[in-house]
Design a protein around this motif. Sequence first.
Motif, short mmCIF file in Angstrom:
data_model
loop_
_atom_site.label_atom_id
_atom_site.label_comp_id
_atom_site.label_asym_id
_atom_site.label_seq_id
_atom_site.Cartn_x
_atom_site.Cartn_y
_atom_site.Cartn_z
N ALA A 1 21.19 -16.51 32.23
CA ALA A 1 20.18 -17.60 32.06
C ALA A 1 18.87 -17.08 32.06
O ALA A 1 18.05 -17.93 31.39
CB ALA A 1 20.65 -18.69 32.70
N GLU A 2 18.56 -16.64 33.23
CA GLU A 2 17.20 -16.13 33.30
C GLU A 2 16.65 -15.34 32.48
O GLU A 2 15.51 -15.56 32.03
CB GLU A 2 17.02 -15.67 34.76
CG GLU A 2 17.27 -16.65 35.86
CD GLU A 2 16.85 -15.96 37.40
OE1 GLU A 2 16.67 -14.91 37.51
OE2 GLU A 2 16.92 -16.81 38.25
N MET A 3 17.52 -14.31 31.90
CA MET A 3 17.08 -13.59 30.92
C MET A 3 16.77 -14.32 29.65
O MET A 3 15.78 -14.05 28.91
CB MET A 3 18.29 -12.50 30.38
CG MET A 3 18.46 -11.34 31.53
SD MET A 3 19.71 -10.36 30.95
CE MET A 3 18.96 -9.46 29.75
N VAL A 4 17.52 -15.02 29.09
CA VAL A 4 17.32 -16.17 28.06
C VAL A 4 15.84 -17.01 28.24
O VAL A 4 15.29 -17.00 27.30
CB VAL A 4 18.50 -17.17 27.86
CG1 VAL A 4 17.97 -18.02 26.85
CG2 VAL A 4 19.75 -16.40 27.42
N ARG A 5 15.65 -17.60 29.55
CA ARG A 5 14.69 -18.25 29.61
C ARG A 5 13.12 -17.36 29.73
O ARG A 5 12.18 -17.83 29.03
CB ARG A 5 14.60 -18.91 31.13
CG ARG A 5 13.53 -19.72 31.47
CD ARG A 5 13.37 -20.49 32.51
NE ARG A 5 13.51 -19.63 33.79
CZ ARG A 5 14.32 -19.83 34.82
NH1 ARG A 5 15.21 -20.72 34.79
NH2 ARG A 5 14.61 -19.05 35.90
N TYR A 6 13.35 -16.15 30.05
CA TYR A 6 12.40 -15.01 30.12
C TYR A 6 12.05 -14.70 28.74
O TYR A 6 10.76 -14.60 28.43
CB TYR A 6 12.65 -13.94 30.88
CG TYR A 6 11.69 -12.89 31.11
CD1 TYR A 6 10.71 -12.78 32.18
CD2 TYR A 6 11.44 -12.23 29.93
CE1 TYR A 6 9.86 -11.98 32.23
CE2 TYR A 6 10.00 -11.21 30.00
CZ TYR A 6 9.56 -10.86 31.21
OH TYR A 6 8.38 -10.27 31.24
N ALA A 7 13.19 -14.39 27.91
CA ALA A 7 12.78 -14.11 26.55
C ALA A 7 12.15 -15.15 25.66
O ALA A 7 11.10 -15.10 24.93
CB ALA A 7 14.16 -13.83 25.84
N ILE A 8 12.54 -16.67 25.99
CA ILE A 8 11.93 -17.76 25.27
C ILE A 8 10.51 -17.83 25.70
O ILE A 8 9.63 -18.08 24.88
CB ILE A 8 12.63 -19.03 25.48
CG1 ILE A 8 14.04 -18.99 24.79
CG2 ILE A 8 11.92 -20.41 24.92
CD1 ILE A 8 15.05 -19.95 25.18
N GLN A 9 10.35 -17.85 27.20
CA GLN A 9 8.81 -18.17 27.64
C GLN A 9 7.73 -16.96 27.20
O GLN A 9 6.59 -17.22 26.96
CB GLN A 9 9.12 -17.95 29.22
CG GLN A 9 9.63 -19.29 29.75
CD GLN A 9 9.74 -19.23 31.17
OE1 GLN A 9 9.69 -17.93 31.80
NE2 GLN A 9 9.78 -20.27 31.87
N HIS A 10 8.20 -15.80 27.04
CA HIS A 10 7.41 -14.62 26.48
C HIS A 10 7.45 -14.40 24.82
O HIS A 10 6.93 -13.10 24.61
CB HIS A 10 7.87 -13.42 27.40
CG HIS A 10 7.35 -13.53 28.86
ND1 HIS A 10 8.29 -14.10 29.75
CD2 HIS A 10 6.31 -13.38 29.41
CE1 HIS A 10 7.73 -14.27 30.80
NE2 HIS A 10 6.44 -13.82 30.96
N GLY A 11 8.05 -15.14 24.49
CA GLY A 11 8.05 -15.26 22.69
C GLY A 11 8.88 -14.02 22.26
O GLY A 11 8.75 -13.54 21.24
N ILE A 12 9.79 -13.38 22.95
CA ILE A 12 10.90 -12.56 22.54
C ILE A 12 11.83 -13.13 21.67
O ILE A 12 12.17 -12.39 20.54
CB ILE A 12 11.36 -11.71 23.67
CG1 ILE A 12 10.37 -11.02 24.69
CG2 ILE A 12 12.45 -10.77 23.34
CD1 ILE A 12 10.87 -10.55 26.10
N VAL A 13 12.24 -14.23 21.90
CA VAL A 13 13.04 -15.24 20.75
C VAL A 13 12.49 -16.43 20.78
O VAL A 13 11.59 -16.96 21.54
CB VAL A 13 14.42 -14.95 21.27
CG1 VAL A 13 14.99 -13.67 21.17
CG2 VAL A 13 14.60 -15.87 22.59
N SER A 14 12.74 -17.08 19.94
CA SER A 14 12.22 -18.57 19.86
C SER A 14 13.51 -19.42 19.63
O SER A 14 14.64 -19.15 19.10
CB SER A 14 11.42 -18.68 18.47
OG SER A 14 12.00 -18.50 17.26
N LEU A 15 13.17 -20.77 19.83
CA LEU A 15 14.33 -21.83 19.75
C LEU A 15 14.46 -22.31 18.33
O LEU A 15 15.31 -23.19 17.95
CB LEU A 15 13.93 -22.94 20.51
CG LEU A 15 13.68 -22.64 22.12
CD1 LEU A 15 13.16 -23.82 22.83
CD2 LEU A 15 15.16 -22.16 22.66
N GLY A 16 13.74 -21.81 17.48
CA GLY A 16 13.64 -22.08 15.92
C GLY A 16 14.86 -21.62 15.09
O GLY A 16 15.37 -20.99 14.81
#
Length: 95
Positions: free
Chosen positions: A80-95
Amino acid sequence: GERYLSPPLSEEKIKRHAQSARQFGVEPHELLTRREREVLRLVALGHTSAEIAARLGIGVRTAESHRANVLSKLDLRNQAEMVRYAIQHGIVSLG
């Protein structure tokens, strides 16, 4: 011909290196290897270790090792923290 440290020593060295990098404006994920960044992205997209292994042409245990390295280098505790980190740092997007 390279030197290897025991896990406790290498983990401490990784954490110190990441802290030092932050002081100079380098994001911790920039210290990941190319493969570790790929694994972080795939984990954040919801792939299992087996799926990551198949996609990257590596063994499941190797994929799990990369996951563990990402967690350690980014000082994260779980997926879960990996997913949050990736979203926060633009590694993946929610779109």
